[in-house]
Design an enzyme around this catalytic site. Structure first.
Site, PDB file in Angstrom:
ATOM      1  N   ASP A 402       0.862  -1.176   0.000  1.00  0.00           N
ATOM      2  CA  ASP A 402       0.000   0.000   0.000  1.00  0.00           C
ATOM      3  C   ASP A 402       0.906   1.237   0.000  1.00  0.00           C
ATOM      4  O   ASP A 402       2.092   1.138   0.305  1.00  0.00           O
ATOM      5  CB  ASP A 402      -0.877  -0.041   1.257  1.00  0.00           C
ATOM      6  N   PHE A 526     -12.457  17.914  -8.728  1.00  0.00           N
ATOM      7  CA  PHE A 526     -11.352  17.126  -9.308  1.00  0.00           C
ATOM      8  C   PHE A 526     -11.867  15.775  -9.769  1.00  0.00           C
ATOM      9  O   PHE A 526     -12.733  15.177  -9.144  1.00  0.00           O
ATOM     10  CB  PHE A 526     -10.254  16.914  -8.247  1.00  0.00           C
ATOM     11  N   LYS A 549      -6.257  24.589 -10.526  1.00  0.00           N
ATOM     12  CA  LYS A 549      -4.985  23.941 -10.192  1.00  0.00           C
ATOM     13  C   LYS A 549      -5.084  22.470 -10.589  1.00  0.00           C
ATOM     14  O   LYS A 549      -6.158  21.861 -10.525  1.00  0.00           O
ATOM     15  CB  LYS A 549      -4.624  24.093  -8.719  1.00  0.00           C
ATOM     16  N   ARG A 580       5.402  16.236  -4.992  1.00  0.00           N
ATOM     17  CA  ARG A 580       4.128  16.274  -5.709  1.00  0.00           C
ATOM     18  C   ARG A 580       3.951  17.692  -6.238  1.00  0.00           C
ATOM     19  O   ARG A 580       3.977  18.657  -5.471  1.00  0.00           O
ATOM     20  CB  ARG A 580       2.994  15.904  -4.764  1.00  0.00           C
ATOM     21  N   GLY A 661      -5.235   3.355  -3.415  1.00  0.00           N
ATOM     22  CA  GLY A 661      -6.495   3.994  -3.816  1.00  0.00           C
ATOM     23  C   GLY A 661      -6.292   5.448  -4.151  1.00  0.00           C
ATOM     24  O   GLY A 661      -7.238   6.154  -4.510  1.00  0.00           O
ATOM     25  N   ASP A 662      -5.050   5.932  -4.053  1.00  0.00           N
ATOM     26  CA  ASP A 662      -4.748   7.344  -4.246  1.00  0.00           C
ATOM     27  C   ASP A 662      -4.670   7.707  -5.723  1.00  0.00           C
ATOM     28  O   ASP A 662      -4.638   6.859  -6.603  1.00  0.00           O
ATOM     29  CB  ASP A 662      -3.417   7.680  -3.555  1.00  0.00           C
ATOM     30  N   ARG A 780      -5.852   4.263  -7.834  1.00  0.00           N
ATOM     31  CA  ARG A 780      -7.315   4.308  -7.787  1.00  0.00           C
ATOM     32  C   ARG A 780      -7.909   2.896  -7.700  1.00  0.00           C
ATOM     33  O   ARG A 780      -8.837   2.545  -8.405  1.00  0.00           O
ATOM     34  CB  ARG A 780      -7.885   5.041  -9.008  1.00  0.00           C
ATOM     35  N   LYS A 786      -7.384  -4.738  -5.445  1.00  0.00           N
ATOM     36  CA  LYS A 786      -6.045  -5.062  -4.934  1.00  0.00           C
ATOM     37  C   LYS A 786      -5.904  -6.576  -4.786  1.00  0.00           C
ATOM     38  O   LYS A 786      -4.889  -7.170  -5.180  1.00  0.00           O
ATOM     39  CB  LYS A 786      -5.806  -4.387  -3.576  1.00  0.00           C
TER      40      LYS A 786
END
Length: 1091
Positions: A402, A526, A549, A580, A661-662, A780, A786
């Site tokens: 993860d 977003f 942004k 980032r 999941g990011d 995602r 997973k």
């Protein structure tokens, strides 16, 4: 009636793949008969057994193991069928011990699951019924119930948000237990419906339950009284397991309950895990079973061949009884066959399984006791939940990790920014102008000052951050993404403070300590395809501004190209440093432009069909012709030694996959920071964005990209020699192109859920591409996805050993799916720890767990297994050869006490001590040289080659013991008085040579001597001598016949016997002694593992 309303609103077709939910169980029309639909209740069941089925189900599972079933059959044969040289207790007791211990352990684990289910199902909740608040247990919630949830409570089922205590009709939730993200996400009530829930008559049409956390489509709410229909999306759905935050209370209607909730559908049931070593034992067991059957068959056949000769079947001194004469010949042959089976049965000892169980249990304590795993911050060390998989830690080929909370601390910090091409870093010194430090450009120009303030206003306005408390030192900011909080705090450092949002009004405190007020008109949320978010605000002066942004690749094409170059260099440099990055742009909207955008946005949001596509089109239309202001760099702090740990795992030959999941940008920067991706790594991207780039259908584009990447990564890549992958640092072999692979959850669904033939082909291509990449990033991902990825790799060619590591409840599915599951004792609860096989406080501890503990456990247990089979072959082969000299009469060569105690007492303790304490290479060297891990990869010590070597050694020793002693017995008068030695003396001499040889063989194999090794090795030999004197030196009243009475003492009175015993031991061990003498010295850099 309701049917006419449904027809006029376009809902007349009742699809099979949808369900209708009546809010508050009130029918749409009072004139029609109402039959409530049946759905499952809200009970959660994660347990495996019940009180009634535990015993039969557990016994069935245990006796499915070849070894257990075999020993049960042998035990029954000994009890019911034939006379045997040993008591049935010798087989039954160890089997009963193994079965009982395993049943108790599995029963306890399931009891813990029952207890956890009970807590969840009995949790008190508030349900609104007929205008009253009624307290119920969670398991009694039904689909259609209106549920009230208060702040910091967990949602008991999947709810559609109908009402919120907040003025703006929103609520905030955290989904740490679902997708690992501890940030606050914003959800919205259904717009324009009846606010009084007591009188609300509405139906919800939604899709049947499915596991995708991020998808909630084909859904609409029909308000019968107000004659309106509203489209619903994921922003209206509150998922079971999420927690309400910063909102006093909400009311929602239950749409999915119990095992149909998205959380339950993402839960992977716990299954019995078996190690590769256990599979090897079963394979070797079958070989030795064949040897056993062959021996019994040969002896039975030769017995009847021998007896067929005249006078042999019934000699004058041993006439048959009448009963024996009347017995059926074939029955007699079968009985003889079983007798030989029991006689030779000791070639497969049940004691090996007892020793292996003890080794695993006691060995796991060394992980718990390891002081290097102790974390002073949480004051805890490592935890072992499953001791069955210790050796599997030394065989890992794929590591699935993860990101949030595992690789990173999920703690964002604003590092620097770039405005109009000039880089700014923050310094905590009052001498710097307004807190800025300009490192590559002027700071005192008036125009630059205006651009700085515009940039900082953009950071303060373009976000979804909420203010919960007074914001001293930036505390009290909450948002759906930690990046947004970091950017708002960054702007605060430079003099612009966001004061909060109230009734669509945003307030900012500027450098001059003046409060600026902006009206928030629209938020363009977003999404992973656009990869940007925007806000439209109106200033006090009446100007309408759009601030945007997002990722550089999504912002650069939408701004003036002459503004791009200066900022692109900074963005690329920050990205390669692992930060980032986000670009910031703005646009002034004329009244006509805003009026058009406003009308189109409102129309798209109310659309019942294709709402997402229509919103996307409007967003893209509005976000064009912008002006680029600058870029930001935010650091997501890595866990301690995360990069070093990942490098060590890769050097050990393991492939690392990051499953998160990011968002992709976030995860990609983490992979760079962890050195999984390098500067020269070419990234192969298979995401929704790349599928939509070509202007073709997604399925066609998916096929094209898979073929293209396959050619690049598999066909055109130079072949890699087996066993040398990653043996040297990547920088030394930079001539070969490194590839990194990126895939997202939506694309993975397309690969897995396409037609059967296409899906298998796509999966095959995907696997081959991934296996040729240095690292793989899956972003995602829903929890079940997973687990699907882990399962796909686990079941691929070669069945590689997989390991999953995570810290949140969203990682439980992949932890349970992998061969080895590791939980990190992080901040996101303890679900991962409870469901894992091993738990460690920090990611850095994984290095020692695998490279040291895993390596040593595998070598120890592999030696234990091979040694056990070897010493039992040595033990039984003389017994088999003896049958050729005793008329195949099932006469035992050894006394019953020796048969029973050989594996239990005489030879068990030295190998147990060896398997717990041996360090063929010291731990420090194993940690320094990760490549040593590859020497034992792919079950190297339990392959057929080493097994054959040990088997041949056992045959050699068995032949030497038997025929060496037989040579001595050419003249059996071995005492001074001419007394002749008998058959029990013969067996005792063979047994003495056997016990000393196999024990001293283990002593020669031992590299790491401790006082325990000395005690058990020399103690076992001394105990054998003492027992033999004691057993043969006393007349035991409970024995019918005492075969060894003074046999051992008489044997030792013969010089010839002494000479043969010493000579045979030396001859047996001579090859081993020569190997030790002539072996090259093992320096600190010489690590060849003896197999």
């Amino acid at each position: 009636p309701l049917s006419q309303l449904l027809a006029c609103l376009g809902g007349d077709e009742r699809r099979v793949d949808s369900r209708t939910v009546y809010v508050g169980h009130r029918p749409g029309s009072t004139n029609e008969a109402f039959i409530p639909p049946k759905f499952c209740d809200n009970r959660i069941v994660s347990s495996k057994y019940t009180v009634w089925n535990f015993l039969p189900k557990n016994l069935f599972e245990q006796f499915r193991r070849i070894a257990n079933f075999y020993f049960l059959i042998i035990f029954l044969v000994q009890v019911r069928t034939v006379d045997t040289p040993t008591s049935p207790v010798t087989s039954g007791l160890p089997l009963f011990f193994v079965i009982t211990v395993t049943a108790i352990k599995q029963g306890y684990e399931d009891w813990l699951r029952h207890r956890a289910d009970y807590e969840v199902n009995k949790y008190p909740v508030t349900v609104l019924e007929n205008g009253q608040r009624i307290r119920k247990e969670s398991e009694n919630i039904k689909v259609g119930d209106v549920v009230e949830v208060k702040e910091d409570e967990t949602f008991p089922c999947d709810l559609i948000l109908l009402q919120s205590s907040r003025d703006d009709d929103t609520c905030f939730v955290t989904t740490a237990s679902l997708d690992g993200e501890s940030n606050h996400k914003t959800h919205y009530t259904v717009p324009d419906i009846e606010t009084d829930l007591e009188t609300l008559r509405a139906t919800i049409e939604c899709e049947q339950p499915q596991s995708d956390l991020y998808n909630f489509s084909m859904t609409k709410l029909l308000d019968v009284l107000m004659l309106l229909s509203r489209s619903l999306g994921p922003e209206n759905l509150l998922l079971k397991g999420a927690t309400l935050k910063n909102t006093q209370k909400i009311c929602g209607v239950a749409v999915y309950t119990g095992m149909e909730t998205k959380m339950a559908l993402n839960y992977q049931g716990k299954s019995q895990k078996r190690s590769a070593v256990e599979k090897s034992i079963n394979a070797f067991l079958l070989v030795y079973l064949c040897i056993l059957l062959s021996k019994a068959l040969v002896c039975t056949t030769l017995k009847y061949v021998w007896q067929s000769k005249p006078g042999q079947d019934e000699p004058w001194y041993n006439e048959k009884t009448q009963r024996e004469k009347d017995t059926n010949l074939y029955l007699k042959m079968f009985t003889d066959f079983l007798s030989f089976m029991v006689l030779f049965n000791f070639i497969i000892p049940v004691s090996m399984y007892v020793t292996v169980e003890m080794q695993k249990f006691l060995g796991s304590l060394f992980i718990t006791w390891d002081k290097d795993f102790f974390d002073p911050e949480i004051k805890e060390g490592a935890l072992v939940n499953t001791s069955d998989l210790n050796e599997e830690l030394g065989q890992v080929e794929y590591v699935f990790t993860d990101k949030t909370g595992t690789l990173t601390q999920n703690n964002m910090e604003f590092i620097e920014c770039c405005i109009d091409g000039f880089q700014y870093s923050y310094r905590d010194t009052a001498s710097e102008l307004d807190g800025f430090c300009v490192t590559d450009g002027p700071a005192n120009k008036l125009q630059q000052k205006e651009r700085e303030e515009l940039f900082l206003r953009a950071l303060c306005l373009c976000h979804t951050v909420q203010v919960k408390e007074p914001i001293e030192q930036g505390q009290g900011f909450i948002a759906s993404s930690p990046d947004e909080v970091a950017l708002v705090k960054g702007a605060m450092r430079y003099g612009f403070t966001f004061l909060g949002l109230e009734s669509k009004t945003m307030k900012i405190l500027n450098r001059n300590k003046d409060v600026e007020i902006y009206e928030l008109l629209h938020v363009l949320n977003f999404d992973p395809v656009r990869r940007r978010m925007s806000v439209i605000v109106r200033s006090k002066s009446g100007d309408t501004l759009l601030f945007c942004k997002g990722a550089d690749t999504s912002i650069f094409p939408r701004v003036r190209q002459e503004e791009v170059e200066g900022i692109r260099l900074h963005v690329e440099r920050n990205a390669t440093e692992g930060y980032r990055t986000l670009c910031v742009a703005y646009k002034c909207l004329s009244p006509e432009e805003y009026a058009q955008a406003d009308a189109e946005l409102r129309e798209a949001r109310l659309a019942l069909q294709d709402r997402e596509e229509k919103l996307m089109a409007v967003y893209n239309q509005v976000e064009t012709g912008m002006s680029l202001i600058g870029a930001t760099a935010v650091e997501d702090r890595l866990q301690e030694e995360a990069a070093e740990t990942m490098e060590a795992l890769q050097a050990a030959g393991m492939k690392v996959w990051v499953l998160t999941g990011d968002k992709m940008e976030t995860a990609k920067s983490t992979c760079y920071a962890c050195r999984l991706f390098q500067r020269n790594t070419e990234l192969l991207e298979l995401t929704v964005r790349t599928l939509e780039d070509g202007g073709k259908k997604r399925e066609e584009r998916l096929h094209e990209l898979l073929i293209e990447y396959y050619k690049k990564a598999v066909q055109e890549a130079p072949p890699v020699k087996a066993g040398i992958t990653r043996s040297v640092p990547r920088s030394w072999c930079s001539t070969n192109q490194d590839y990194g692979f990126i895939i997202d959850g939506a694309t993975l669904s397309m690969v897995l859920n396409s037609s059967e033939s296409t899906s298998s082909r796509y999966k095959s291509l995907l696997l081959q591409i991934c296996q040729n990449c240095t690292a793989v990033l899956c972003c995602r991902m829903a929890p079940l996805q997973k687990a699907q990825i882990v399962k796909m790799v686990k079941n691929s060619k070669g069945s590689p050993i997989t390991l999953s590591i995570g810290d949140g409840a969203n990682d439980v599915s992949m932890i349970l799916e992998a061969h080895v599951g590791i939980g990190i004792k992080g901040k996101e609860g303890r679900q991962a720890v409870r469901n894992s096989d091993y738990a460690i406080p920090k990611l850095r501890h994984l290095k020692k767990l695998l490279l040291a503990h895993g390596h040593l456990y595998y070598v120890r247990i592999a030696h234990l297994v091979q040694y056990f089979f070897y010493k039992n072959l040595c033990f039984i082969l003389p017994q088999f050869l003896y049958q050729f000299f005793c008329g195949y009469s099932q006469q035992p060569l050894y006394d019953a006490a020796y048969l029973t105690m050989y594996n239990i007492c005489f030879t068990s303790m030295p190998i147990l001590a060896y398997s717990l304490l041996e360090q063929h290479i010291c731990i420090d060297v194993l940690l320094e040289n990760a490549s040593l891990y590859r020497e034992i990869a792919k079950n190297a010590m339990l392959r057929w080659g080493p097994f054959l070597k040990w088997t041949l050694l056992g045959v050699f020793h068995g032949l030497l013991f038997f025929f060496g002693v037989r040579l001595l017995f050419c003249n059996p008068a071995l005492q001074d008085n001419g007394q002749v030695f008998g058959n029990w003396s013969y067996g005792t001499i063979v047994f003495t040579v056997l016990v000393f040889t196999v024990t001293l063989k283990l002593a020669l194999d031992t590299r790491h001597w401790t006082w325990i090794n000395h005690f058990v090795i020399w103690g076992s030999l001394a105990f054998y001598v003492f027992f033999s004197f004691f057993w043969g030196g006393i007349i035991w009243p409970f024995l019918k016949q005492q075969r060894l009475y003074f046999v051992f003492a008489n044997m030792l009175s013969s010089v010839s016997a002494w000479l043969v015993i010493i000579l045979l031991i030396l001859l047996s061990l001579l090859p081993e002694i020569l190997l030790v003498v002539f072996r090259k010295p093992r320096g600190p850099r010489s690590h060849q593992v003896e197999l």
